[in-house]
Scaffold this motif. Structure first.
Motif, PDB file in Angstrom:
ATOM      1  N   GLY A  39      -6.757   7.105   2.879  1.00 43.96           N
ATOM      2  CA  GLY A  39      -6.016   7.273   1.842  1.00 43.96           C
ATOM      3  C   GLY A  39      -4.739   6.741   2.545  1.00 43.96           C
ATOM      4  N   ALA A  40      -3.732   6.366   1.432  1.00 43.51           N
ATOM      5  CA  ALA A  40      -2.448   6.109   1.230  1.00 43.51           C
ATOM      6  C   ALA A  40      -1.520   7.268   2.279  1.00 43.51           C
ATOM      7  N   ASP A  41      -1.847   8.293   2.305  1.00 50.25           N
ATOM      8  CA  ASP A  41      -1.402   9.127   3.303  1.00 50.25           C
ATOM      9  C   ASP A  41      -1.957   8.895   4.764  1.00 50.25           C
ATOM     10  N   GLY A  42      -2.956   8.097   5.444  1.00 46.17           N
ATOM     11  CA  GLY A  42      -3.016   8.069   7.009  1.00 46.17           C
ATOM     12  C   GLY A  42      -4.357   8.848   6.530  1.00 46.17           C
ATOM     13  N   ARG A 152       3.239  14.653  -9.266  1.00 44.18           N
ATOM     14  CA  ARG A 152       3.471  15.219  -7.622  1.00 44.18           C
ATOM     15  C   ARG A 152       3.367  14.005  -7.063  1.00 44.18           C
ATOM     16  N   ASP A 153       3.161  14.599  -5.810  1.00 40.40           N
ATOM     17  CA  ASP A 153       2.691  13.530  -4.472  1.00 40.40           C
ATOM     18  C   ASP A 153       1.002  13.528  -4.377  1.00 40.40           C
ATOM     19  N   THR A 154       0.581  12.331  -4.874  1.00 37.99           N
ATOM     20  CA  THR A 154      -0.813  12.726  -4.840  1.00 37.99           C
ATOM     21  C   THR A 154      -1.059  11.181  -3.401  1.00 37.99           C
ATOM     22  N   ARG A 155      -2.347  11.669  -2.591  1.00 36.19           N
ATOM     23  CA  ARG A 155      -2.190  10.780  -1.728  1.00 36.19           C
ATOM     24  C   ARG A 155      -3.299  10.077  -2.332  1.00 36.19           C
ATOM     25  N   SER A 156      -4.353   9.976  -3.038  1.00 35.40           N
ATOM     26  CA  SER A 156      -4.936   9.745  -3.554  1.00 35.40           C
ATOM     27  C   SER A 156      -5.563   8.371  -4.750  1.00 35.40           C
ATOM     28  N   GLY A 165      -5.400  14.657 -23.666  1.00 37.30           N
ATOM     29  CA  GLY A 165      -3.765  14.033 -23.430  1.00 37.30           C
ATOM     30  C   GLY A 165      -2.986  14.167 -22.694  1.00 37.30           C
ATOM     31  N   ARG A 166      -3.352  14.839 -21.461  1.00 35.36           N
ATOM     32  CA  ARG A 166      -2.204  15.067 -19.938  1.00 35.36           C
ATOM     33  C   ARG A 166      -2.035  14.450 -19.108  1.00 35.36           C
ATOM     34  N   LEU A 167      -0.889  13.348 -18.625  1.00 39.60           N
ATOM     35  CA  LEU A 167      -1.091  12.506 -17.713  1.00 39.60           C
ATOM     36  C   LEU A 167      -0.328  13.015 -16.127  1.00 39.60           C
ATOM     37  N   MET A 168      -0.744  12.245 -15.621  1.00 39.99           N
ATOM     38  CA  MET A 168      -0.061  12.924 -13.641  1.00 39.99           C
ATOM     39  C   MET A 168       0.023  11.320 -13.695  1.00 39.99           C
ATOM     40  N   PHE A 169       1.619  11.216 -13.085  1.00 39.27           N
ATOM     41  CA  PHE A 169       1.316   9.818 -12.042  1.00 39.27           C
ATOM     42  C   PHE A 169       2.165  10.682 -10.566  1.00 39.27           C
ATOM     43  N   SER A 170       1.870   9.836  -9.868  1.00 40.09           N
ATOM     44  CA  SER A 170       2.819  10.517  -8.320  1.00 40.09           C
ATOM     45  C   SER A 170       4.179   9.587  -8.604  1.00 40.09           C
ATOM     46  N   TRP A 171       5.068  10.263  -8.163  1.00 44.15           N
ATOM     47  CA  TRP A 171       6.216  10.539  -8.638  1.00 44.15           C
ATOM     48  C   TRP A 171       7.087   9.023  -7.372  1.00 44.15           C
ATOM     49  N   ARG A 172       6.696   8.543  -6.433  1.00 35.94           N
ATOM     50  CA  ARG A 172       6.521   7.576  -5.423  1.00 35.94           C
ATOM     51  C   ARG A 172       6.631   6.608  -6.361  1.00 35.94           C
ATOM     52  N   LEU A 173       5.763   6.433  -6.815  1.00 37.69           N
ATOM     53  CA  LEU A 173       5.891   5.092  -7.855  1.00 37.69           C
ATOM     54  C   LEU A 173       7.154   4.408  -8.365  1.00 37.69           C
ATOM     55  N   ALA A 174       8.062   5.646  -8.382  1.00 34.94           N
ATOM     56  CA  ALA A 174       9.304   4.644  -8.208  1.00 34.94           C
ATOM     57  C   ALA A 174      10.421   4.479  -7.399  1.00 34.94           C
ATOM     58  N   MET A 175       9.703   4.180  -6.695  1.00 34.17           N
ATOM     59  CA  MET A 175      10.011   3.105  -5.063  1.00 34.17           C
ATOM     60  C   MET A 175       9.952   2.297  -5.535  1.00 34.17           C
ATOM     61  N   ALA A 176       7.909   2.032  -6.222  1.00 30.45           N
ATOM     62  CA  ALA A 176       7.477   0.827  -6.378  1.00 30.45           C
ATOM     63  C   ALA A 176       8.750  -0.595  -7.535  1.00 30.45           C
ATOM     64  N   ALA A 225       3.488   1.960   2.510  1.00 28.60           N
ATOM     65  CA  ALA A 225       4.394   1.097   2.978  1.00 28.60           C
ATOM     66  C   ALA A 225       5.206   2.992   1.614  1.00 28.60           C
ATOM     67  N   LEU A 226       4.582   3.023   1.690  1.00 34.61           N
ATOM     68  CA  LEU A 226       5.558   3.907   0.241  1.00 34.61           C
ATOM     69  C   LEU A 226       4.835   5.344   0.752  1.00 34.61           C
ATOM     70  N   HIS A 227       3.914   5.512   1.399  1.00 41.75           N
ATOM     71  CA  HIS A 227       3.787   6.572   1.804  1.00 41.75           C
ATOM     72  C   HIS A 227       4.384   6.849   3.007  1.00 41.75           C
ATOM     73  N   ALA A 228       4.861   6.346   3.386  1.00 37.97           N
ATOM     74  CA  ALA A 228       5.311   6.490   4.771  1.00 37.97           C
ATOM     75  C   ALA A 228       6.132   7.060   5.260  1.00 37.97           C
ATOM     76  N   TRP A 229       6.806   7.320   3.756  1.00 29.63           N
ATOM     77  CA  TRP A 229       8.009   8.002   3.793  1.00 29.63           C
ATOM     78  C   TRP A 229       7.720   8.924   3.495  1.00 29.63           C
ATOM     79  N   ASP A 230       8.043  10.224   5.121  1.00 31.12           N
ATOM     80  CA  ASP A 230       7.628  11.751   4.372  1.00 31.12           C
ATOM     81  C   ASP A 230       9.068  12.255   3.901  1.00 31.12           C
ATOM     82  N   PHE A 231       8.906  13.041   2.677  1.00 31.29           N
ATOM     83  CA  PHE A 231      10.013  14.060   2.359  1.00 31.29           C
ATOM     84  C   PHE A 231      10.370  15.212   2.873  1.00 31.29           C
TER      85      PHE A 231
END
Length: 232
Positions: A39-42, A152-156, A165-176, A225-231
């Motif tokens: 997974g993106a989280d390793g 959310r901080d989703t991994r998969s 109609g509820r949409l969920m996104f990873s906020w890490r997309l802001a880094m892309a 690379a985006l999921h390598a950042w540990d917040f």
């Protein structure tokens, strides 16, 4: 009379070695074969269809241990936001600098207080602003309604859509880079019309985001690379 509880399948397998590697054992009714993925989280996971015994999935994971360790060794190291680090925001590196407030300022990210918490708050706000605007635009093109938006901080997965109609996104997309965020928004908004991945669905995505193939591949490559950042 003694009753015996049915034996539960283990949830994880530990591959001995240096270092030990944990492999999650999952069952997916939609699976047609055994797969092993990182997974993106390793974290590694082997997925099996319900009719495949857990023991067979574990044997498969052990047989691919060499491949798995090679891929894990090639992953980028974990990074922690802090003074002197360059955090990507919308695809551009921003130097993290302590300041009296938390804000994006030119090519810098000013942070007040804990740098990781402050950086996370900025990324969440950027993601919310960009995704709200993009989903509004795309929904208008398709003539559909949507909402609310969840981060959310989703991994998969980078995004998801519910029947309501509820949409969920990873906020890490802001880094892309912005185009990759726009691709994910197009993918999820298209699900408001079709809740599947049929050819008709992908035609909808292409109408909203013609370069979806290239951007999907780019996001897959950039994900580690985006999921390598540990917040924290």
């Amino acid at each position: 009379m003694t009753r015996h509880s049915p034996r539960r399948a283990p949830k994880a397998l530990i591959l001995s070695g240096e270092p030990p590697v944990e492999v999650m054992l999952r069952v997916d009714a939609r699976a047609r074969r055994i797969t092993l993925r990182i997974g993106a989280d390793g974290r590694a996971a082997v997925t099996r269809p319900p009719w495949v015994p857990a023991e067979e999935a574990a044997r498969f994971a052990r047989s691919r241990e060499g491949w798995l360790r090679e891929r894990l060794d090639a992953r980028p190291p974990r990074l922690r936001p802090g003074p002197g680090a360059a955090l990507p925001v919308e695809g551009a590196p921003r130097a993290i600098v302590p300041g009296p407030r938390t804000a994006l300022e030119g090519g810098r990210l000013l942070v007040a207080g804990d740098p990781a918490a402050a950086a996370r708050a900025v990324l969440r706000q950027v993601a919310r602003d960009r995704l709200t605007a993009e989903c509004d635009r795309l929904a208008a093109v398709l003539g559909v309604s949507w909402g609310p938006l969840a981060l959310r901080d989703t991994r998969s997965r980078w995004g998801s859509c519910t029947e309501g109609g509820r949409l969920m996104f990873s906020w890490r997309l802001a880094m892309a880079p912005p185009r990759l965020l726009r691709y994910v928004a197009a993918h999820e908004v298209a699900h408001l019309r079709r809740m599947d991945h049929s050819p008709a669905f992908w035609r909808l995505v292409e109408g909203l985001h013609p370069l979806w193939r290239e951007d999907r591949a780019a996001l897959h490559a950039l994900g580690p690379a985006l999921h390598a950042w540990d917040f924290g």
